[in-house]
Design a protein around this motif. Structure first.
Motif, PDB file in Angstrom:
ATOM      1  N   HIS A  36       0.819  -1.228   0.000  1.00  0.00           N
ATOM      2  CA  HIS A  36       0.000   0.000   0.000  1.00  0.00           C
ATOM      3  C   HIS A  36       0.855   1.280   0.000  1.00  0.00           C
ATOM      4  O   HIS A  36       1.958   1.270  -0.500  1.00  0.00           O
ATOM      5  CB  HIS A  36      -0.994  -0.037   1.158  1.00  0.00           C
ATOM      6  CG  HIS A  36      -1.662  -1.377   1.259  1.00  0.00           C
ATOM      7  ND1 HIS A  36      -2.744  -1.724   0.490  1.00  0.00           N
ATOM      8  CD2 HIS A  36      -1.346  -2.490   1.982  1.00  0.00           C
ATOM      9  CE1 HIS A  36      -3.081  -2.986   0.760  1.00  0.00           C
ATOM     10  NE2 HIS A  36      -2.253  -3.464   1.656  1.00  0.00           N
ATOM     11  N   GLU A  50      -2.411   0.363   7.927  1.00  0.00           N
ATOM     12  CA  GLU A  50      -1.496  -0.683   7.478  1.00  0.00           C
ATOM     13  C   GLU A  50      -0.267  -0.102   6.779  1.00  0.00           C
ATOM     14  O   GLU A  50       0.859  -0.537   7.005  1.00  0.00           O
ATOM     15  CB  GLU A  50      -2.245  -1.642   6.533  1.00  0.00           C
ATOM     16  CG  GLU A  50      -1.372  -2.769   5.993  1.00  0.00           C
ATOM     17  CD  GLU A  50      -2.101  -3.651   4.972  1.00  0.00           C
ATOM     18  OE1 GLU A  50      -3.307  -3.433   4.752  1.00  0.00           O
ATOM     19  OE2 GLU A  50      -1.445  -4.535   4.394  1.00  0.00           O
ATOM     20  N   HIS A 105       2.608  -7.010   4.759  1.00  0.00           N
ATOM     21  CA  HIS A 105       1.245  -6.497   4.951  1.00  0.00           C
ATOM     22  C   HIS A 105       0.748  -6.751   6.362  1.00  0.00           C
ATOM     23  O   HIS A 105       1.347  -7.500   7.118  1.00  0.00           O
ATOM     24  CB  HIS A 105       0.289  -7.191   3.970  1.00  0.00           C
ATOM     25  CG  HIS A 105       0.528  -6.808   2.556  1.00  0.00           C
ATOM     26  ND1 HIS A 105      -0.239  -5.891   1.888  1.00  0.00           N
ATOM     27  CD2 HIS A 105       1.498  -7.203   1.681  1.00  0.00           C
ATOM     28  CE1 HIS A 105       0.237  -5.739   0.660  1.00  0.00           C
ATOM     29  NE2 HIS A 105       1.289  -6.525   0.501  1.00  0.00           N
ATOM     30  N   CYS A 106      -0.394  -6.113   6.677  1.00  0.00           N
ATOM     31  CA  CYS A 106      -1.141  -6.452   7.886  1.00  0.00           C
ATOM     32  C   CYS A 106      -2.522  -6.911   7.455  1.00  0.00           C
ATOM     33  O   CYS A 106      -3.087  -6.392   6.497  1.00  0.00           O
ATOM     34  CB  CYS A 106      -1.307  -5.234   8.796  1.00  0.00           C
ATOM     35  SG  CYS A 106       0.235  -4.603   9.433  1.00  0.00           S
ATOM     36  N   GLU A 137      -6.094  -7.714  -0.595  1.00  0.00           N
ATOM     37  CA  GLU A 137      -4.810  -7.134  -1.030  1.00  0.00           C
ATOM     38  C   GLU A 137      -4.870  -6.706  -2.499  1.00  0.00           C
ATOM     39  O   GLU A 137      -4.319  -5.678  -2.872  1.00  0.00           O
ATOM     40  CB  GLU A 137      -3.662  -8.123  -0.805  1.00  0.00           C
ATOM     41  CG  GLU A 137      -3.458  -8.545   0.650  1.00  0.00           C
ATOM     42  CD  GLU A 137      -3.101  -7.385   1.593  1.00  0.00           C
ATOM     43  OE1 GLU A 137      -3.045  -6.229   1.144  1.00  0.00           O
ATOM     44  OE2 GLU A 137      -2.915  -7.655   2.790  1.00  0.00           O
TER      45      GLU A 137
END
Ligand code: ZN
Length: 366
Positions: A36, A50, A105-106, A137
């Motif tokens: 992101h 995130e 990522h989270c 995602e």
């Protein structure tokens, strides 16, 4: 020429082809991809986004790799809070000829109670929960301009599109899984995080990369305790050092195994001429095994042009040699349906080099 002799010759040519196709795999360049960024915050928690957490973890991970593995170059897809398209992230890795791709990522869940870590590799999801993570995602592309053109009409919300996406299974499945397992082991044993497991799903960012790669979900931003850990400086240090340690042991394992495999290949290649191969060609990988397959059984007789290549203690077998993608698809169908190799997938080469299906299709279109 008797049958056995021709069998031996075929076997020899398989080993030679494997040497030509597979240059020594070492971990020299690692791409660290913070998910992101910019206008895409990723998942949002009570106190954090995130994109900020994963950037902090990514930078720390890269720092450890650079410091403790001085022969490894670290490449970042972003080092600041900027928006980077998924295909560009993959292109950065492909252009750099990276040996490893790690996307950080989270996770997020509807239930606040869900917590823990997961690591994904590219492949067909085996549960709806895994599919949901990929959807979440991949939705990042909806923030990109012209995403329909760039991703060939892929719709991140369409379940069917994931089946098509994973038709071309990750050719680096075993290697990627070795790294994924190691990351989860580090999370579990060294950082005492809940290990939810290693899974497969269709992530666009992994689909477009041409090297072993994983997508790490370092915890659930929607869970209070996970979020507190992820936004704390200590938590980020622990997660980053776990990923670093996993890279280190993956690198050691790969380079040890690879050297062995290379020696065998080199011995067989001595005094032999390597046949020249067409510029771009397609093959179908249909099986892999921990021990060599002899292909003496009847059912293998009408599988043409079988080649073996050995890598990280696995023997991989592919068949056919096609100049066009369509021929390869036909052959894949034959192997899947008639020969019951349900996971057969297409692999592509330009000369001796492995390239992505996407790239090969582009090259053969012209
Ligand atoms: Zn994400």
């Amino acid at each position: 020429m008797n049958l056995f002799r021709s069998f031996l010759l075929i076997l020899l040519s398989l080993i030679i082809a494997s040497g030509a196709v597979h240059s020594q795999y070492q971990v020299r360049r690692v791409v660290i991809d913070a998910g992101h960024g910019g206008r895409d915050p990723g998942a949002v928690g009570k106190h954090s986004k995130e994109k900020d957490i994963v950037l902090a973890i990514a930078l720390k991970t890269g720092e450890y790799i650079e410091k403790y593995l001085p022969d490894v170059e670290v490449i970042y897809t972003r080092k600041t809070d900027v928006f980077v398209e998924l295909h560009r992230r993959a292109k950065i890795a492909n252009d750099a000829k990276a040996d490893l791709f790690i996307s950080i990522h989270c996770n997020a869940a509807k239930s606040y109670a869900v917590y823990g870590t997961e690591t994904f590799v590219m492949g067909l999801h085996k549960s709806d929960a895994n599919l949901e993570v990929a959807k979440l995602e991949n939705a990042a592309i909806l923030k990109e301009e012209n995403y329909a053109d760039i991703y060939d009409g892929f719709d991140p919300n369409q379940d069917e599109d994931y089946i098509t996406l994973t038709m071309f299974q990750n050719a680096f499945l075993e290697q990627s899984t070795i790294l994924a397992d190691e990351i989860q082991r580090q999370f579990r044993e060294r950082v005492k995080r809940k290990d939810r497991g290693v899974f497969q799903a269709g992530f666009l960012v992994l689909y477009h990369t041409t090297m072993p790669g994983v997508l790490v979900e370092a915890g659930f931003i929607t869970n209070g305790s996970d979020e507190r850990f992820l936004i704390s400086s200590d938590g980020q240090v622990y997660i980053a050092s776990a990923i670093y340690r996993a890279v280190k042991s993956y690198k050691e394992e790969m380079e040890r195994k690879d050297n062995k495999a290379q020696q065998i290949v080199r011995e067989s290649v001595k005094d032999t001429v390597v046949a020249s191969l067409p510029e771009v060609f397609f093959r179908v990988q249909f099986t892999s095994s921990k021990s060599p397959v002899t292909f003496r059984e009847k059912k293998y007789r009408d599988i043409p042009d079988i080649k073996e290549y050995r890598q990280d203690s696995w023997y991989r077998y592919s068949s056919g040699n096609f100049k066009t993608y369509d021929e390869a698809v036909k052959h894949q169908k034959f192997l899947r349906e008639n020969k019951k190799f349900k996971d057969a997938f297409i692999i592509c080469f330009a000369g001796n080099e492995r390239i992505s299906v996407e790239e090969a299709r582009k090259l053969t279109k012209n």
